[in-house]
Design a protein around this motif. Sequence first.
Motif, short mmCIF file in Angstrom:
data_model
loop_
_atom_site.label_atom_id
_atom_site.label_comp_id
_atom_site.label_asym_id
_atom_site.label_seq_id
_atom_site.Cartn_x
_atom_site.Cartn_y
_atom_site.Cartn_z
N PRO A 202 32.02 42.49 35.46
CA PRO A 202 33.39 42.48 35.97
C PRO A 202 33.51 41.85 37.35
CG PRO A 202 32.45 44.65 36.23
CD PRO A 202 31.43 43.84 35.49
N ARG B 42 40.98 40.68 35.68
CA ARG B 42 40.29 40.10 34.53
C ARG B 42 40.02 41.16 33.48
NH1 ARG B 42 38.78 37.62 39.40
NH2 ARG B 42 38.42 35.36 39.27
N TRP C 185 28.19 42.95 27.77
CA TRP C 185 28.93 43.30 28.97
C TRP C 185 28.22 44.39 29.76
CZ3 TRP C 185 33.15 41.47 31.49
CH2 TRP C 185 33.80 42.31 32.39
N GLU D 179 36.19 42.11 40.49
CA GLU D 179 37.32 42.89 41.02
C GLU D 179 38.01 42.10 42.13
OE1 GLU D 179 39.54 46.56 41.03
OE2 GLU D 179 37.83 46.00 39.76
N LYS E 6 38.26 43.60 30.95
CA LYS E 6 37.04 44.40 30.98
C LYS E 6 36.69 44.87 29.58
CE LYS E 6 37.44 46.04 35.75
NZ LYS E 6 37.42 47.22 36.65
N ASP F 109 29.24 46.88 32.68
CA ASP F 109 30.40 47.34 33.44
C ASP F 109 30.03 47.72 34.88
OD1 ASP F 109 33.26 47.71 33.02
OD2 ASP F 109 32.90 49.81 33.52
#
Length: 327
Positions: A146, A167, A225, A148, A169, A227
């Motif tokens: 991600p 964006r 992904w 931010e 997630k 996080d």
Amino acid sequence: MTSTTTAPRDPQAVAATPAADVVHVAVGVLTFKRPEGIAKLLDSLGVLTMSAERPYKLSVVVVDNDPKGSGRAAVEPFMASSAFQLIYAIEPEPGIPFGRNRAMDEAPADTRFFCFVDDDEWVVPGWLDALLEVRARTGADCVYGPVEPVYPENPPEYFIKSRVFERKKNEDGARIGYAASNNVMFDLPLFRQMGLRFEERMRHTGGTDYLFFNQAVRKGAKIHWSDAALVYDVVPANRMTWKWVIQRQYRLGNTFAVADQLHGTPARRAYRLVYGAARVALGAAMSPALLISPSLGMRAIIHGVRGAGVVSGILGHSYQEYGKAQA
């Protein structure tokens, strides 16, 4: 994510770990006249934490796309860093894909994983360990994380409520079908084996990272992904305008079409044209939402302008957003 104890990265501890257990990770950064940004990023890379379960050796490759080497003064204080090996190179050929390809070429020969971050970003201390953890858990060939947004003081309220700078997630560890160069790690030997390079014919259009990772997926690469691998991205005040947002959304749509013109099939280009026209129509239908809802109104703008960019790209127009900046 598995819970593990992390500590500030200790080069002596890494040296004491059996060589077979230590992976070499290189972080590539393309910079162009952003000395404050590159310094802040290098500061954050210097305080990364490392799990004993995932030891690594770190190199940072800074590629300056300014032929005059304007970023050298900001980079030089980090050349004696004990946290990482710093490699500084000047790429005189203007254009983002040239800089990204140069960064991969400059990576040390034993590099296993290669990361890209931008020179207007900085990473959290656990960033790299989080990427490596997801890779170990999922067997990913590429891990994406991600980004931010960090807004200026007193930003225009509409652009915050519309979430246009935020964006997408995903669930931690989820397999996804895309990635970009703003927060990513990939298996460098595998990607070299696949023959992947950033498309230099798109030197000023942007979007070569979209194409690069899209080609990787087509060749069978697995993207997952992470996080927890968080990166912060500065949103300058001069981007929080209608003009900038519309130009950027148009460019994004145009980029997808230009990539399909270069590497897509006739069927893919026909699909892209229909898709673009449909988004223009959807944007027009949603436009009244501008009066009542920032988020829905911005979605209307994005649909319409991105769709227009797609259609124009399929019809032969290539929007050179980054050519203006480097001029």
